[in-house]
Design a protein around this motif. Structure first.
Motif, PDB file in Angstrom:
ATOM      1  N   ALA A  79       7.460  12.269  -1.080  1.00 43.96           N
ATOM      2  CA  ALA A  79       8.850  12.623  -1.355  1.00 43.96           C
ATOM      3  C   ALA A  79       9.558  11.320  -1.740  1.00 43.96           C
ATOM      4  O   ALA A  79       9.530  10.369  -0.958  1.00 43.96           O
ATOM      5  CB  ALA A  79       9.517  13.268  -0.134  1.00 43.96           C
ATOM      6  N   PRO A  80      10.102  11.252  -2.963  1.00 45.16           N
ATOM      7  CA  PRO A  80      10.204  12.325  -3.969  1.00 45.16           C
ATOM      8  C   PRO A  80       8.821  12.814  -4.430  1.00 45.16           C
ATOM      9  O   PRO A  80       7.884  12.040  -4.438  1.00 45.16           O
ATOM     10  CB  PRO A  80      10.939  11.636  -5.124  1.00 45.16           C
ATOM     11  N   ALA A  81       8.784  14.074  -4.844  1.00 45.99           N
ATOM     12  CA  ALA A  81       7.511  14.692  -5.228  1.00 45.99           C
ATOM     13  C   ALA A  81       6.896  13.986  -6.435  1.00 45.99           C
ATOM     14  O   ALA A  81       7.603  13.522  -7.327  1.00 45.99           O
ATOM     15  CB  ALA A  81       7.740  16.170  -5.548  1.00 45.99           C
ATOM     16  N   LYS A  82       5.565  13.894  -6.415  1.00 46.04           N
ATOM     17  CA  LYS A  82       4.772  13.350  -7.509  1.00 46.04           C
ATOM     18  C   LYS A  82       5.127  11.887  -7.834  1.00 46.04           C
ATOM     19  O   LYS A  82       4.887  11.413  -8.938  1.00 46.04           O
ATOM     20  CB  LYS A  82       4.893  14.207  -8.770  1.00 46.04           C
ATOM     21  N   SER A  83       5.716  11.189  -6.902  1.00 44.15           N
ATOM     22  CA  SER A  83       6.036   9.772  -7.128  1.00 44.15           C
ATOM     23  C   SER A  83       4.839   8.906  -6.742  1.00 44.15           C
ATOM     24  O   SER A  83       4.063   9.269  -5.873  1.00 44.15           O
ATOM     25  CB  SER A  83       7.260   9.366  -6.302  1.00 44.15           C
ATOM     26  N   GLU A  84       4.687   7.779  -7.446  1.00 47.91           N
ATOM     27  CA  GLU A  84       3.611   6.847  -7.133  1.00 47.91           C
ATOM     28  C   GLU A  84       3.898   6.175  -5.788  1.00 47.91           C
ATOM     29  O   GLU A  84       5.034   5.780  -5.520  1.00 47.91           O
ATOM     30  CB  GLU A  84       3.484   5.776  -8.214  1.00 47.91           C
ATOM     31  N   PRO A  85       2.885   6.028  -4.901  1.00 52.35           N
ATOM     32  CA  PRO A  85       3.106   5.376  -3.606  1.00 52.35           C
ATOM     33  C   PRO A  85       3.656   3.959  -3.787  1.00 52.35           C
ATOM     34  O   PRO A  85       3.193   3.203  -4.642  1.00 52.35           O
ATOM     35  CB  PRO A  85       1.715   5.347  -2.973  1.00 52.35           C
ATOM     36  N   ILE A  86       4.660   3.641  -2.956  1.00 48.62           N
ATOM     37  CA  ILE A  86       5.267   2.304  -3.025  1.00 48.62           C
ATOM     38  C   ILE A  86       4.272   1.246  -2.538  1.00 48.62           C
ATOM     39  O   ILE A  86       4.119   0.194  -3.139  1.00 48.62           O
ATOM     40  CB  ILE A  86       6.569   2.265  -2.183  1.00 48.62           C
ATOM     41  N   LEU A  87       3.584   1.568  -1.446  1.00 44.07           N
ATOM     42  CA  LEU A  87       2.651   0.589  -0.870  1.00 44.07           C
ATOM     43  C   LEU A  87       1.304   0.668  -1.581  1.00 44.07           C
ATOM     44  O   LEU A  87       0.812   1.763  -1.859  1.00 44.07           O
ATOM     45  CB  LEU A  87       2.463   0.864   0.622  1.00 44.07           C
ATOM     46  N   PRO A  88       0.670  -0.472  -1.887  1.00 43.23           N
ATOM     47  CA  PRO A  88      -0.658  -0.458  -2.526  1.00 43.23           C
ATOM     48  C   PRO A  88      -1.684   0.266  -1.640  1.00 43.23           C
ATOM     49  O   PRO A  88      -1.553   0.291  -0.412  1.00 43.23           O
ATOM     50  CB  PRO A  88      -1.011  -1.944  -2.663  1.00 43.23           C
ATOM     51  N   GLU A  89      -2.713   0.791  -2.284  1.00 42.18           N
ATOM     52  CA  GLU A  89      -3.718   1.564  -1.553  1.00 42.18           C
ATOM     53  C   GLU A  89      -4.429   0.722  -0.495  1.00 42.18           C
ATOM     54  O   GLU A  89      -4.615   1.154   0.632  1.00 42.18           O
ATOM     55  CB  GLU A  89      -4.754   2.129  -2.540  1.00 42.18           C
ATOM     56  N   ASN A  90      -4.802  -0.519  -0.846  1.00 41.59           N
ATOM     57  CA  ASN A  90      -5.536  -1.348   0.131  1.00 41.59           C
ATOM     58  C   ASN A  90      -4.680  -1.698   1.346  1.00 41.59           C
ATOM     59  O   ASN A  90      -5.154  -1.758   2.480  1.00 41.59           O
ATOM     60  CB  ASN A  90      -6.070  -2.621  -0.535  1.00 41.59           C
ATOM     61  N   LEU A  91      -3.353  -1.887   1.126  1.00 42.95           N
ATOM     62  CA  LEU A  91      -2.449  -2.170   2.250  1.00 42.95           C
ATOM     63  C   LEU A  91      -2.313  -0.933   3.137  1.00 42.95           C
ATOM     64  O   LEU A  91      -2.321  -1.036   4.378  1.00 42.95           O
ATOM     65  CB  LEU A  91      -1.081  -2.604   1.712  1.00 42.95           C
ATOM     66  N   THR A  92      -2.200   0.247   2.498  1.00 44.85           N
ATOM     67  CA  THR A  92      -2.094   1.493   3.274  1.00 44.85           C
ATOM     68  C   THR A  92      -3.349   1.721   4.117  1.00 44.85           C
ATOM     69  O   THR A  92      -3.276   2.107   5.289  1.00 44.85           O
ATOM     70  CB  THR A  92      -1.877   2.690   2.334  1.00 44.85           C
ATOM     71  N   ILE A  93      -4.531   1.435   3.537  1.00 46.73           N
ATOM     72  CA  ILE A  93      -5.790   1.588   4.277  1.00 46.73           C
ATOM     73  C   ILE A  93      -5.812   0.641   5.474  1.00 46.73           C
ATOM     74  O   ILE A  93      -6.186   1.016   6.592  1.00 46.73           O
ATOM     75  CB  ILE A  93      -6.993   1.326   3.354  1.00 46.73           C
ATOM     76  N   ASP A  94      -5.393  -0.626   5.268  1.00 52.63           N
ATOM     77  CA  ASP A  94      -5.363  -1.586   6.383  1.00 52.63           C
ATOM     78  C   ASP A  94      -4.438  -1.095   7.506  1.00 52.63           C
ATOM     79  O   ASP A  94      -4.746  -1.243   8.691  1.00 52.63           O
ATOM     80  CB  ASP A  94      -4.891  -2.952   5.879  1.00 52.63           C
ATOM     81  N   ILE A  95      -3.280  -0.502   7.128  1.00 54.69           N
ATOM     82  CA  ILE A  95      -2.326   0.001   8.128  1.00 54.69           C
ATOM     83  C   ILE A  95      -2.948   1.128   8.933  1.00 54.69           C
ATOM     84  O   ILE A  95      -2.889   1.151  10.168  1.00 54.69           O
ATOM     85  CB  ILE A  95      -1.018   0.451   7.448  1.00 54.69           C
ATOM     86  N   LEU A  96      -3.607   2.091   8.230  1.00 51.44           N
ATOM     87  CA  LEU A  96      -4.191   3.240   8.929  1.00 51.44           C
ATOM     88  C   LEU A  96      -5.341   2.803   9.836  1.00 51.44           C
ATOM     89  O   LEU A  96      -5.517   3.329  10.938  1.00 51.44           O
ATOM     90  CB  LEU A  96      -4.681   4.279   7.914  1.00 51.44           C
TER      91      LEU A  96
END
Length: 821
Positions: A79-96
């Motif tokens: 949300a907003p719908a179909k928006s590109e994630p603000i955080l990079p994928e590798n950073l999001t993976i490290d967070i999870l």
């Protein structure tokens, strides 16, 4: 009391605990009618995320899952719908991964202890973030991330989110269940379709089987007649009609007894067949419609036909055998000629015993035919493979090939490729076998495989050494700079010196890897081999707890070879230490050198020897020896039979690489509990006068800028500091493109270029060629963690000066002085 349809009971209980929050949540959840008219759980999730974003005034809300096995991220909704994630994928993976297994709600301040995540959030200009696991499983976890929310009413937002997270968890679980139901529904559809298809195929199969049976019945080469219990002909095929020389329509409903004078014999056959006894094959005389008598071989048994027991009678006109007998005799003679002249060994077994073998089989085993006829074939096979062969005979007689080791009359072990097929000969089951001796082929394949394996391992070792040398370059460089700035009585002087010395030792280890991977950087010089061996023996003989005796002898007083003194010494040391460790106290290790001549080019265990004069060095012990498995792996890097932690596993790998790169050869013979013999060959050379080295000139005569081009920042920085400390002006570039731009503008100011040969975008060779187009007199010192011999692009490239990493300040300055003068 609030009654919210579809709201889980545990969530409603949590909301009741705070009446003010309860009212707010009731207003938000009920009055906004979030899920009215929305049945799909995924669509509900979209509405839910949109409402969360609106309430907390965040830049983005994300629901995503981490696949723990594949370490991949799947973004469900934003949300907003179909928006590109603000955080990079590798950073999001490290967070999870960081919050894995946690049930708490994580805020920006909670990630301050993780420098990698904290730095990443700061880089992405993330001033506020909320992360919470909403569904966790062994293979994946699902979480919500709220990025850059309003911090004005932060406390109320936190309370609001704590209440709605359980609802979100239920929504996510509903999506999982919904998707599973969709999959189950699809499986049910596929199952129904499959059942329908199987019914169609089953019906088709029955029809096809019936058609095949009719075709087989009609087209059988033997005559087939179906008889009633009274002998009446119910069915008859084409071949049987030919025996009676009449049409099918003329034969049906006739009694078979009408066509023979042996009526009682026929009646007895039919009666016994109906009782379950198979008749035949046996002979009976039948008459054709013309009255001609024919010898017929018949076989009878009962079958069910249209719900009744009937007799199926197979007929064969055996009068043809007399005609064919001569033809069979001629065919047998041709067959024997063909088998005896075959290039493949042929044998026939009955009950495991040899009944026949051809000349090639005799030659292959070394036995005469008379010695093998009647003997068990298994007696020729290596003891531990007899069971394999017996199993093949019992279960796998399908013509597939397999390998077996057999022993010749001389006791030599050979490898055979065998094919076995079963055949019925004179009514007895026999096995026909073909065998090809593939021993020489297997040896060649093993050598080729070993060469390819060592080539792959060499590539890996060289890559590791290159990267490690780049790291060591920074450590050694900075340590050297610090040492040059402090006095020897400084409290940290010995500590810094220990860092520098340890770095040099680490560099020696990488040189061992490079030696294995074609080359460390060899300093070729003339070596008196006998003296070198005596020096190594002298050192090892006086080590503590060493009670081994050494015997050294040679057929020449002095034997000279060209090579790297350090590497050859390491070869001798590694082999002798292995011999010492394999021997008991008071044992003897023999070391023998002998000059020999190789008369023509030859290959020895994967090594190529040119013709000429060589020295043969043999190191022999009488210790515990090595088994076959150890011998097959002993030259692999990091393979060791020592207790974990006591050996690096690089000793013999280095021996292999050094001998190969000195154009030599290596041979090992070993037997368990009897000892090991290492033999290596090196080309000998004529004694030459020693060359004196000229002194290095001072750097005062070097003018202009020094231009450092290297993709490793630590190498650029430390090299720059080294040179600036000596009074040089230094310019740096991090890649080939940047280097060319700077050189194009300032080439007149630059006196020497320090150029890294291996860079990702443009190689040093490519950069050098383009620099030559700008300034044909450009002076370049090439540098690399690889040695010149390690990479193909470096072997084929001509250069004047080369500096191998890691290097000290004095090494770098010395090279600059040499190229400048």
């Amino acid at each position: 009391m609030l009654q919210w349809s579809g709201m889980p009971v545990n969530i409603r209980k949590n909301i009741k605990k705070n009446s003010a929050m309860s009212n707010m949540f009731h207003e938000w959840f009920m009055q906004n009618n979030l899920f009215d008219g929305v049945k799909n759980p995924t669509e509900r999730l979209k509405y839910f995320l949109k409402e969360i974003q609106r309430r907390v005034l965040s830049e983005q809300v994300i629901i995503c899952s981490l696949d723990k096995n594949k370490q991949s991220l799947n973004v469900w909704e934003t949300a907003p719908a179909k928006s590109e994630p603000i955080l990079p994928e590798n950073l999001t993976i490290d967070i999870l991964k960081f919050i894995n297994g946690s049930d708490k709600t994580w805020y920006l301040r909670d990630f301050s202890k993780n420098e990698l995540i904290s730095f990443g959030l700061k880089q992405e200009e993330c001033y506020s973030v909320i992360v919470k696991n909403i569904y966790q499983y062994s293979d994946f976890q699902t979480a919500i991330l709220i990025v850059n929310y309003s911090t004005i009413l932060e406390t109320k937002i936190f309370d609001f989110l704590e209440f709605i997270f359980p609802v979100l968890s239920v929504l996510v679980q509903n999506i999982f269940l919904y998707n599973e139901l969709i999959k189950k529904n699809e499986k049910m559809k596929n199952w129904a379709k499959n059942v329908e298809e199987r019914i169609k195929q089953g019906t088709k199969s029955i029809i096809e089987k019936e058609a095949r049976y009719i075709a087989m019945f009609e087209n059988a080469t033997d005559g087939i007649v179906v008889l009633s219990s009274a002998g009446r002909i119910l069915e008859i095929n084409k071949a049987a009609c030919e025996i009676f020389a009449n049409k099918k329509s003329e034969l049906l409903e006739h009694n078979l007894s009408e066509f023979t004078d042996e009526k009682n014999k026929l009646a007895q056959f039919i009666k016994k067949a109906l009782s379950g006894t198979q008749i035949g094959p046996t002979n009976i005389k039948l008459k054709t419609f013309s009255g001609e008598l024919t010898d017929i071989e018949i076989t009878m048994k009962y079958v069910w036909y249209r719900g009744k027991k009937v007799v199926q009678c197979f007929m064969r006109d055996v009068s043809l055998r007399r005609i064919l007998s001569q033809g069979l005799k001629n065919a047998k003679e041709k067959y024997e000629t063909l088998v005896e002249s075959s290039l493949v060994g042929v044998f026939i077994l009955r009950d495991g015993k040899i009944q026949y073998l051809n000349q090639i089989f005799e030659k292959m085993t070394g036995y005469m035919r008379s010695e093998l006829i009647g003997k068990r074939y298994a007696d020729l096979i290596k003891h531990d493979e007899k069971f394999v062969f017996e199993n093949k005979i019992k279960n796998e007689l399908n013509g597939n090939q397999f390998e077996i080791r057999f022993i010749t009359k001389k006791g030599e072990e050979r490898i055979g490729e065998v094919r076995l097929n079963r055949a019925i000969v004179n009514g007895q089951s026999e096995i026909i076998g073909n065998i090809i001796d593939i021993t020489d082929q297997k040896k060649l394949e093993a050598e080729l495989f070993e060469n390819e394996k060592m080539k792959s391992i060499s590539t890996l070792a060289g890559g590791i050494a290159h990267d490690f040398n780049n790291l060591l370059g920074g450590i050694l460089g900075y340590a050297s700079l610090i040492l040059s700035e402090i006095s020897e009585d400084h409290e940290y002087y010995n500590d810094i010196k220990a860092i520098a010395d340890t770095t040099k030792k680490a560099a020696e280890l990488t040189n061992h890897l490079l030696a294995f991977a074609r080359g460390g950087r060899y300093r070729v010089e003339q070596i008196e081999l006998n003296q070198l061996i005596k020096n190594v023996i002298g050192i090892l003989a006086h080590t503590p707890d060493n009670f081994i005796k050494f015997k050294f002898k040679s057929n020449n007083d002095k034997i000279f070879v060209n090579g790297d003194m350090q590497q050859i010494r390491q070869v001798l040391t590694n082999i002798i230490i292995n011999s010492i460790e394999a021997s008991s106290n008071d044992a003897v290790i023999e070391i023998i050198t002998k000059t020999t001549k190789i008369k023509e080019e030859t290959d020895l265990n994967g090594f190529h020897l040119k013709k000429g004069d060589f020295v043969k060095v043999t190191i022999r012990d009488y210790g515990r020896g090595m088994d076959e498995i150890t011998q097959n792996q002993m030259f692999e890097p990091f393979f060791s039979t020592k207790v974990s932690g006591t050996g690096k596993g690089l000793g013999l790998a280095l021996v292999y690489g050094v001998i190969k790169n000195h154009s030599g050869a290596l041979e090992v013979k070993s037997e368990v509990n009897k000892g090991t013999e290492f033999t290596f060959y090196l080309p000998v050379c004529k004694r030459q006068a020693e060359k004196t080295r000229s002194a290095v000139k001072k750097s005062d005569n070097v003018s202009g800028h020094i231009f450092i081009v290297d993709d490793e920042k630590v190498i650029r920085d430390v090299s720059k500091k080294m040179l600036e400390r000596e009074g040089f002006d230094v310019v740096t570039a991090s890649n080939g493109k940047q280097a060319l731009e700077i050189f194009n503008e300032r080439w007149k100011e630059i006196s020497v270029v320090i150029l890294d040969l291996v860079m990702p975008d443009m190689t040093g060779e490519e950069v050098f060629k383009k620099m030559k187009q700008i300034d044909k007199n450009v002076k370049v010192i090439f540098a690399s963690g690889y040695a010149p011999e390690d990479r193909e692009e470096m072997k084929n490239f001509t250069y004047e000066r080369f500096l191998q990493k890691p290097f000290r300040p004095q090494d770098l300055i010395s090279e600059i002085e040499k190229v400048s003068n």
